[in-house]
Structure formats: structure tokens, C-alpha cells
Design an enzyme around this catalytic site. Structure first.
Site, short mmCIF file in Angstrom:
data_model
loop_
_atom_site.label_atom_id
_atom_site.label_comp_id
_atom_site.label_asym_id
_atom_site.label_seq_id
_atom_site.Cartn_x
_atom_site.Cartn_y
_atom_site.Cartn_z
N GLY A 118 39.88 40.50 50.91
CA GLY A 118 40.47 41.22 49.78
C GLY A 118 40.55 42.70 50.09
O GLY A 118 40.37 43.12 51.24
N ASN A 119 40.85 43.49 49.09
CA ASN A 119 40.90 44.94 49.31
C ASN A 119 40.44 45.66 48.05
O ASN A 119 40.14 45.04 47.04
CB ASN A 119 42.30 45.38 49.76
CG ASN A 119 43.34 45.08 48.70
OD1 ASN A 119 43.34 45.67 47.65
ND2 ASN A 119 44.23 44.13 49.01
N ARG A 120 40.40 46.97 48.12
CA ARG A 120 39.74 47.76 47.08
C ARG A 120 40.65 48.15 45.91
O ARG A 120 40.23 48.90 45.05
CB ARG A 120 39.16 49.04 47.71
CG ARG A 120 38.03 48.74 48.67
CD ARG A 120 37.65 49.98 49.46
NE ARG A 120 37.16 51.06 48.61
CZ ARG A 120 36.94 52.30 49.03
NH1 ARG A 120 37.20 52.61 50.28
NH2 ARG A 120 36.49 53.21 48.21
N SER A 121 41.86 47.64 45.88
CA SER A 121 42.75 48.05 44.79
C SER A 121 42.24 47.54 43.44
O SER A 121 41.96 46.36 43.27
CB SER A 121 44.16 47.50 45.06
OG SER A 121 44.99 47.81 43.98
N ALA B 242 48.42 46.06 46.13
CA ALA B 242 48.05 46.03 47.54
C ALA B 242 47.98 44.57 47.96
O ALA B 242 46.91 43.95 47.91
CB ALA B 242 46.71 46.73 47.75
#
Ligand code: CTP
Length: 412
Positions: free
Chosen positions: A211-214, A278
Site C-alpha cells: 500500500g502507500n501513505r495516501s 495514489a
């Protein structure tokens, strides 16, 4: 001087939620005059409104007649917000009836007017209500789409009053825009806009994902700003845990492939698409159906990845209509050879979008934060610096650029 807000309340069970909206407005320094209808007072009594607003409250035109309240309240207002707005109240407003203080106030007000309807789904969908909403919108009234969810009884559907915090957010944005440019308050009126938000997840097994930090904050700020400017807004949200913005249709997805399908499927009907999400660029080639176990020999599994579709590039390539504006985001750090803006300019060309909102993420500060700053690069060569501010103010700066570029060949 404190902004003067008239809070109209009509007779629906959601009147109790207007108390919270009133509280937020007064606590943030607004001068609020509550104007309930007689039936609103069946749900929440005048003492509650008077105590929370610090002003006397009346539903009819016969109190304080010497002050001509049926004219003066509307004339003096900077904003009129009616929450909840019933089908009956909107019908009266659409046809210019004026048989109580609120309907008189609506005829005398020349400031922005916001209606937050709340009713049962059948009443909302009835052609009479829809025709009244269309008529009000055509006159510049901002009618916020009701939320979906639990209604008065056990039933669910479209018709809920959006959460007071989200309504407050719309009021503040409309007031701020009216202060700058009264004529341009609803410059996205009748436009369909599609915004993606959040970060997608690609699963390795049922419990682990890449995943990512968005956080989705910038996408949600764009959505609520577009509502405040009169647009019909859909958000495709990936793993966002924020409350739904008022008046927005939220479509939830998890992976990049799901986001692609939802965005591509809706893009052709949109006047503007803003890819604030994102989406993960890669996904595992396979997703294990059961949880991946540790190997007894201490070795770690390796994960083979495959590239995900580039949604922004695809909708820019296949764009459905002329005059459509497509906006991408670029989070860049720059490298030894090229600056953030150099890299962003080539990304704008590579993706084929009309505008690219560039965030310098060298320090990692933008993720999850409520503030942001950006440069907007346009395919027509323009470069607009957006000063440091809230994600809401950045959102309005982006819509300013979109609104200036929207063609007439649209969905309106
Ligand atoms: N985007 C997209 N689909 C993807 C990845 C990104 O539509 N699979 C969109 C994002 O929503 C954003 C823009 O593309 O609007 C820029 O994303 P970014 O990850 O910076 O672009 P990349 O093409 O991945 O470029 P880089 O090589 O810098 O990673």
C-alpha cells in the site's frame, strides 16, 4: 464583522442535526439567525435554537413587526443555509411562495443560498421534487445531494442529511468564495466531476498488502470544494477512512484494477476528472488464497510484481469529449540531474493530461497532513504557484484552473 448566516430549518426529523451545525457556525465566529418553520419547531423547540444562537427565534412574520424581519433578515445575510430542507420547503421556494418567515427570507436574500435536502428516498426521487431542485439550481441555489444511508425508520436509501461537520465545511467554503467573487460562487454548476482519492492496496494474501501513505484528504477536499462550487461530484475512493464529504457520491474500491474500472467507466460522462489518488503502480503476480507462512529454514519468500494499468494515461488518451479537463498529480522528489519541475513537465507530457498538480515530497510532509502547497503545470504552458495553505485552499486553486479551461461542449 462576523459573517451573518441565516440557518433555515424546515420540518424533518433531521432538524436535530441542525443544532450541531448551528453550534459549529457560532463557535467559529459566525453571527447566526435561526429561522425555523412551524413544523421544524415540532421537532426541535424554539428555546433550543434561541439558546444555541443567542438570539430570539420565530417562525412567523408577526413578531418584532417594527423591525420588518421578513425583509431585513434576508437582506442582511451573507449566507442562507436551509438544513434540513424538506420537499415542501423546496417546492415553496421554487415557486416563490412566502407564507412564513423562512420563505419570505428566501425571497429577500441576495446572498448565496445553500439547501441541504433530507427526506425519504421516494420523496427525493419524485419528479415534482426533482423538478423543483432543478429549478432552484438553475437560479443559482446550491442544492446539496442527500447522503445515502439509514433514514428515519429501519429503511435505508438516498435522503439522509449529510453530517453537520461536512455541511459546515460547505458553508465555510461558499462564504469564503462569495467574499472573493460573488458572481463566481457556483462556477461548476451543472458540471459532472470525477475525483479519485486515497491509496490502492494490492494483496499478497488475505491479510497482507502493498500500500502507500495516501490518506485521501486532498481528494476529499477537492470533492467538497467542487460541491461548494455547484458540481455534481463522484469520488472513487481507495481505502479512505475519512467521513464522506457532503453531497458527494462515494464509490469504494480497494485495488488499482478496481479503481481503473470505476474511473474509466465514468470518465466519458465527466466534464473534469481529477486523479488525486495514489494507485499502486505494481501488484503481486499472484495473490495467495491462504496466509503465507514463514518457512522453517528461515528463508523469506520473494514477491514477483507486475505493472498496473496507468489510469491517468488511459483516460487522457481515450478522452471522451472535447472541452473535458483531466488533472493528474505528481509527487516528486527531484534527483541529482533534474529538478522537481523538470521531472513534472515530462510527466505531464507522458501522461497526456491537461493539468498536473506537483507536490514536492522531499521531506514526506504532505502525506496525511491537512496542509499542502503545490505548483500547477498546464499543457498550455502555464505554471501556477499555489501558496502554502489547507488542502481545501489548494483544491479551490485547482478548480479555478479547471473552471477556466472547461469547454462548453459538456454534459450540462
Ligand atoms: N496514476 C494513475 N495510475 C497509476 C499510477 C498513477 O492514474 N497506475 C496517476 C495518479 O493518480 C497521479 C499521476 O498518475 O495523478 C501521477 O502518478 P505517479 O505515481 O507520480 O506517476 P508514475 O507514472 O508512477 O511516475 P513515476 O515514474 O514517477 O512513478
Amino acid at each position: 464583522m462576523a459573517p451573518r448566516v441565516v440557518l433555515g430549518v424546515s420540518g424533518g426529523i433531521a432538524a436535530y442535526k441542525a443544532c450541531e451545525l448551528l453550534r459549529r457556525l457560532t463557535e467559529s465566529g459566525h453571527d447566526v439567525q435561526v429561522v425555523p418553520t412551524a413544523s421544524a419547531l415540532e421537532f426541535v423547540g424554539a428555546p433550543t435554537w434561541a439558546a444555541l444562537s443567542g438570539k430570539p427565534v420565530s417562525a412567523q412574520v408577526w413578531d418584532q413587526v417594527h423591525a420588518v424581519p421578513h425583509v431585513s433578515i434576508g437582506q442582511a445575510a451573507d449566507l442562507v443555509v436551509v438544513a434540513p430542507a424538506t420537499a415542501d420547503l423546496m417546492a415553496k421556494a421554487a415557486h416563490g411562495l412566502a407564507d412564513d418567515l423562512l420563505t419570505n427570507t428566501l425571497l429577500t436574500a441576495r446572498c448565496p443560498v445553500v439547501f441541504a435536502p433530507a427526506m425519504h428516498t421516494e420523496m427525493w426521487e419524485h419528479p415534482a421534487t426533482q423538478a423543483n431542485v432543478a429549478l432552484l439550481r438553475s437560479r443559482g441555489v446550491l442544492v446539496i445531494e442527500p447522503a445515502e444511508g439509514r433514514l428515519t425508520g429501519a429503511d435505508t436509501g438516498k435522503g439522509r442529511l449529510p453530517e453537520p461537520a461536512e455541511l459546515f465545511d460547505v458553508c465555510v467554503q461558499v462564504l469564503a468564495r462569495a467574499a472573493v467573487d460573488r458572481a463566481g460562487v457556483a462556477d461548476l454548476d451543472g458540471r459532472h466531476v470525477l475525483v479519485s482519492a486515497g491509496g490502492t492496496r494490492e494483496f499478497l494474501d488475505p491479510v497482507r498488502f502493498l500500500g502507500n501513505r495516501s490518506s485521501g484528504r486532498q481528494g476529499y477536499a477537492l470533492a467538497s470544494a467542487a460541491v461548494a462550487r455547484g458540481a455534481d461530484v463522484t469520488v472513487v475512493a481507495a481505502n479512505v477512512s475519512l467521513p464522506d464529504p457532503a453531497g458527494v457520491k462515494v464509490v469504494r474500491v480497494t485495488t488499482t484494477a478496481q479503481m481503473r474500472d470505476e474511473v474509466v467507466g465514468r470518465a466519458a460522462a465527466a466534464d473534469a476528472v481529477v486523479m488525486a489518488a495514489a494507485p499502486a503502480d505494481f501488484r503481486p503476480v499472484t495473490t495467495s488464497e491462504s496466509k503465507i507462512k514463514k518457512a522453517s529454514d528461515g528463508s523469506a519468500p520473494s514477491v514477483e510484481l507486475v505493472q498496473n494499468p496507468d489510469i491517468l494515461a488511459e483516460i487522457s488518451r481515450e478522452r471522451g469529449r472535447s472541452g473535458q479537463v483531466i488533472v493528474g498529480f505528481a509527487a516528486e522528489t527531484g534527483d541529482v540531474e533534474r529538478s522537481v519541475l523538470d521531472l513534472a513537465r515530462s510527466k505531464l507530457t507522458r501522461k497526456g493530461c491537461d493539468l498536473l498538480v506537483v507536490n514536492d515530497v522531499s521531506g514526506g510532509a504532505v502525506f496525511g497532513s491537512t496542509e499542502n502547497e503545490a505548483v500547477i503545470l498546464a499543457a498550455d504552458g502555464a505554471e501556477i504557484k499555489v501558496p502554502h495553505g489547507t488542502k481545501g485552499s489548494v483544491a479551490h486553486a485547482i478548480w479555478d484552473q479547471v473552471a477556466a479551461r472547461l469547454g462548453d461542449d459538456t454534459n450540462r
